[in-house]
Structures are given as structure tokens and as C-alpha cells.
Motif scaffolding. Structure first.
Motif, short mmCIF file in Angstrom:
data_model
loop_
_atom_site.label_atom_id
_atom_site.label_comp_id
_atom_site.label_asym_id
_atom_site.label_seq_id
_atom_site.Cartn_x
_atom_site.Cartn_y
_atom_site.Cartn_z
N LEU A 58 0.80 -1.23 0.00
CA LEU A 58 0.00 0.00 0.00
C LEU A 58 0.83 1.28 0.00
O LEU A 58 0.37 2.33 0.46
N LYS A 59 2.05 1.21 -0.54
CA LYS A 59 2.86 2.41 -0.73
C LYS A 59 2.50 2.96 -2.12
O LYS A 59 3.30 2.92 -3.06
N LEU A 60 1.27 3.48 -2.20
CA LEU A 60 0.71 3.82 -3.49
C LEU A 60 1.41 4.99 -4.18
O LEU A 60 1.49 5.04 -5.41
N GLY A 61 1.91 5.93 -3.39
CA GLY A 61 2.64 7.05 -3.98
C GLY A 61 3.90 6.58 -4.69
O GLY A 61 4.19 7.00 -5.82
N LYS A 62 4.65 5.68 -4.01
CA LYS A 62 5.86 5.15 -4.63
C LYS A 62 5.52 4.29 -5.84
O LYS A 62 6.22 4.31 -6.85
N PHE A 63 4.43 3.52 -5.72
CA PHE A 63 4.00 2.68 -6.84
C PHE A 63 3.66 3.55 -8.05
O PHE A 63 4.09 3.27 -9.17
N TRP A 64 2.90 4.62 -7.82
CA TRP A 64 2.47 5.50 -8.91
C TRP A 64 3.67 6.16 -9.59
O TRP A 64 3.72 6.27 -10.81
N GLY A 65 4.62 6.59 -8.78
CA GLY A 65 5.82 7.20 -9.34
C GLY A 65 6.66 6.20 -10.10
O GLY A 65 7.22 6.51 -11.16
N LYS A 66 6.75 4.98 -9.55
CA LYS A 66 7.57 3.93 -10.17
C LYS A 66 7.08 3.60 -11.58
O LYS A 66 7.89 3.42 -12.50
N ILE A 67 5.76 3.52 -11.76
CA ILE A 67 5.21 3.11 -13.06
C ILE A 67 4.91 4.30 -13.98
O ILE A 67 4.31 4.13 -15.03
N ASN A 68 5.31 5.50 -13.56
CA ASN A 68 5.02 6.71 -14.36
C ASN A 68 3.51 6.83 -14.55
O ASN A 68 3.00 6.95 -15.67
N GLY A 69 2.78 6.77 -13.43
CA GLY A 69 1.33 6.63 -13.44
C GLY A 69 0.58 7.72 -14.18
O GLY A 69 -0.40 7.44 -14.87
N ASN A 70 1.00 8.99 -14.03
CA ASN A 70 0.29 10.07 -14.72
C ASN A 70 0.31 9.89 -16.23
O ASN A 70 -0.69 10.09 -16.92
N PHE A 71 1.47 9.51 -16.73
CA PHE A 71 1.63 9.28 -18.17
C PHE A 71 0.75 8.12 -18.62
O PHE A 71 -0.04 8.24 -19.57
N LEU A 72 0.87 6.96 -17.95
CA LEU A 72 0.12 5.78 -18.35
C LEU A 72 -1.39 5.98 -18.23
O LEU A 72 -2.15 5.56 -19.10
#
Length: 315
Positions: A58-72
Motif C-alpha cells: 500500500l505504498k501507493l505514492g511510490k507505486f504510482w511514481g515507479k510506473i510513471n502513473g500520470n503518463f500511463l
């Protein structure tokens, strides 16, 4: 990332989604010519064990940053909008105007193959062999592939896994792969009528396929770029056998709804089509539609050259 860049990425995703609904244009090609291909592949590759660990802890911030979430998220949103809005239209056109639409696809594939072949920086013996191998493989697959395949859960997932891999290849259409697998109309119908169970099976297969394949594709393009692109070009040229507009139905099957569909088909000349079916082969109309498909890809390429110079993010 600025809001304007979010919107631009969504629009590029819409273009990719529209391409992936059409058997002949690759969403990967659209990503390639619009300047987001490299970031797309690297973002997909970022779904590794570290990303999974962040997600499950549940470290969602790190997960989102790791996968380049905004772009995807922006690109995927655009893809989804196009697929769900165009599926019903494509189903209607293929059922009611097959010669027009297959001719259009024929022109799309010719133009796309020429466009992708430009990415081969130097034609050597290995590249030429890859091109010929791609042509031969695609022709054999299209010649041997039946129009009907199982509707079972595992084949729907397998179709999703294979088709999504094609989606990120600059050259092969995911929709075309579904045609080869005999699942194009089946999936388009499921999307158009919101058959959630089938859509979920397809998406699960697609997710597994794209995450695993992105690593292999990235390696191929880094280490064997010219041979890989030549193979994709050959595959597209050989695939023209599948989208030839005039066909003779050799055998049929009846689906669970009692509707008869072609099972095996053979390509015929327009004159042969007229004598076999008694229908107008619409030859000149087909030529116009083929030219329209070709010119569409040429126009997309010109637009793509300008879009490559547009920044995607405020980094």
C-alpha cells in the motif's frame, strides 16, 4: 505534468485506441510517430517486482511514481475512450460494407508497412532475411488460420495476451492479430454490448501479456533493431493476404445464436467474385477506399512529425 500535456496525452491515446480497433493500423505505430513510444515501453517495463511490492504494501505514492502513473493513466484513458466508442461502428461496417472496409484496411497496411520500413537504418543481409521471413510467416498464418476459433475462457485470455503485444509493436496491429485468431468480431461485439465477463478475461490476458512482452521487445529493439523492424515490416506485407477484399466462402459454421459465419475463405479476383456471388465487386469504389486508407496513414505521419516536437511533460 501540466494539464495541457495531460490532455495531449489523452488525445494521443485516443489515436492509439482508434488504430487498435482497425485491423491494419498499429497503436504502436501511432505511439511511435507521435513521439511517446519510448516512454510508453519504459513505463510498461516498470511493472516489476519492486512495483508489485509497493502495491501490495500500500505504498501507493511510490507505486504510482515507479510506473510513471500520470503518463500511463492519460494514455490508457484515451485508448479506452476510442475502443468503446468505435467498436459498434466497426462491427456494423464489417457486417454491412465488407468490400469498402477491407479495401480501406488494405491501403492502411500498405502505407503502414512503408512507414515502419523507414526505421530500418541500413538494409543488410540479416535485415533482408528477416523481411522475407516475416512475409512468409504472415502469409502462411493467414492462409492456414480459420475464421472460427474457440470461445472458451483460456482462448479469450490468450487472444488478449497476443493482441496486446502487437499493440505496442510499431508495425503489427492488435486488431489484425485478433483477426488471425478468429476473435476480432467476437471481441468487438463484447465491447459494443458491454459483455463484462468476456472483456475482463481479455483484459487479464492483455495485462499479463504486455508486462512480460515489453521487456523482451525492449531488448530486441536495443540489440537487434534493424532485424526486428524488418521482420515487422515483412509481417505486415504478408498479412495483406488476410484483408484482400474479394473472397470466396469455402465453408461456414453456425454460432450459438443460429447465425451463419464463414469458416474458411479463399481470395479471388474481382471478376471471379462477381461470377461466383452475382454481386457487384465494387472495384473502383474499392480502389478509392484503398487510396483513402493509404493517404490517412501518410497524413498521420505528417502530423506525427509535428507532435514529436511537442513536450509531453513538465519535467
Amino acid at each position: 505534468m501540466k494539464n495541457t500535456n495531460h490532455i495531449l496525452l489523452v488525445l494521443k491515446g485516443c489515436a492509439m485506441g482508434a488504430a487498435d480497433v482497425v485491423p491494419g493500423v498499429s497503436g504502436g505505430t501511432i505511439a511511435f510517430i507521435s513521439g511517446i513510444y519510448g516512454e510508453l515501453i519504459e513505463s510498461i517495463r516498470s511493472f516489476d517486482m519492486e512495483a508489485v511490492k509497493y502495491l501490495f504494501t500500500l505504498k501507493l505514492g511510490k507505486f504510482w511514481g515507479k510506473i510513471n502513473g500520470n503518463f500511463l493513466a492519460s494514455v490508457i484513458a484515451g485508448i479506452a475512450v476510442s475502443i468503446f466508442s468505435l467498436a459498434r461502428l466497426m462491427t456494423y461496417l464489417l457486417e454491412n460494407h465488407p468490400i469498402y472496409i477491407w479495401s480501406f484496411f488494405f491501403g492502411l497496411i500498405i502505407a503502414s508497412s512503408l512507414l515502419v520500413s523507414k526505421e530500418v537504418t541500413r538494409w543488410r543481409t540479416g535485415s533482408v532475411i528477416s523481411l522475407l521471413a516475416g512475409i512468409a510467416a504472415a502469409y502462411l498464418i493467414t492462409a492456414l488460420s480459420p475464421a472460427s476459433t474457440p470461445d472458451t475462457w483460456w482462448f479469450v485470455m490468450l487472444s488478449g495476451a497476443i493482441a496486446i503485444c502487437a499493440m505496442i509493436l510499431p508495425g503489427i496491429s492488435g486488431a489484425f492479430i485478433l483477426l488471425l485468431l478468429g476473435k476480432y468480431m467476437y471481441i468487438m461485439d463484447a465491447v459494443a454490448n458491454l459483455r463484462i465477463g468476456i472483456i475482463l478475461l481479455f483484459v487479464i490476458g492483455a495485462a499479463a501479456g504486455i508486462i512480460s512482452f515489453s521487456h523482451f521487445l525492449s531488448w530486441l529493439l536495443r540489440n537487434h533493431h534493424n532485424m526486428t523492424i524488418a521482420l515487422l515490416t515483412g509481417f505486415m506485407i504478408g498479412s495483406l493476404n488476410k484483408v484482400w477484399p474479394w473472397k470466396q466462402v469455402l465453408s461456414t459454421y453456425t454460432d450459438s445464436h443460429g447465425t451463419e459465419h464463414p469458416l474458411m475463405e479463399a481470395n479471388v479476383l474481382p471478376s471471379g467474385y462477381a461470377s461466383l456471388t452475382g454481386s457487384d465487386p465494387l472495384f473502383w469504389e474499392a480502389i478509392v477506399m484503398c487510396a483513402a486508407g493509404f493517404l490517412l496513414i501518410w497524413g498521420i505521419e505528417q502530423i506525427g512529425k509535428r507532435m514529436k516536437n511537442t513536450p509531453n511533460a513538465d519535467r
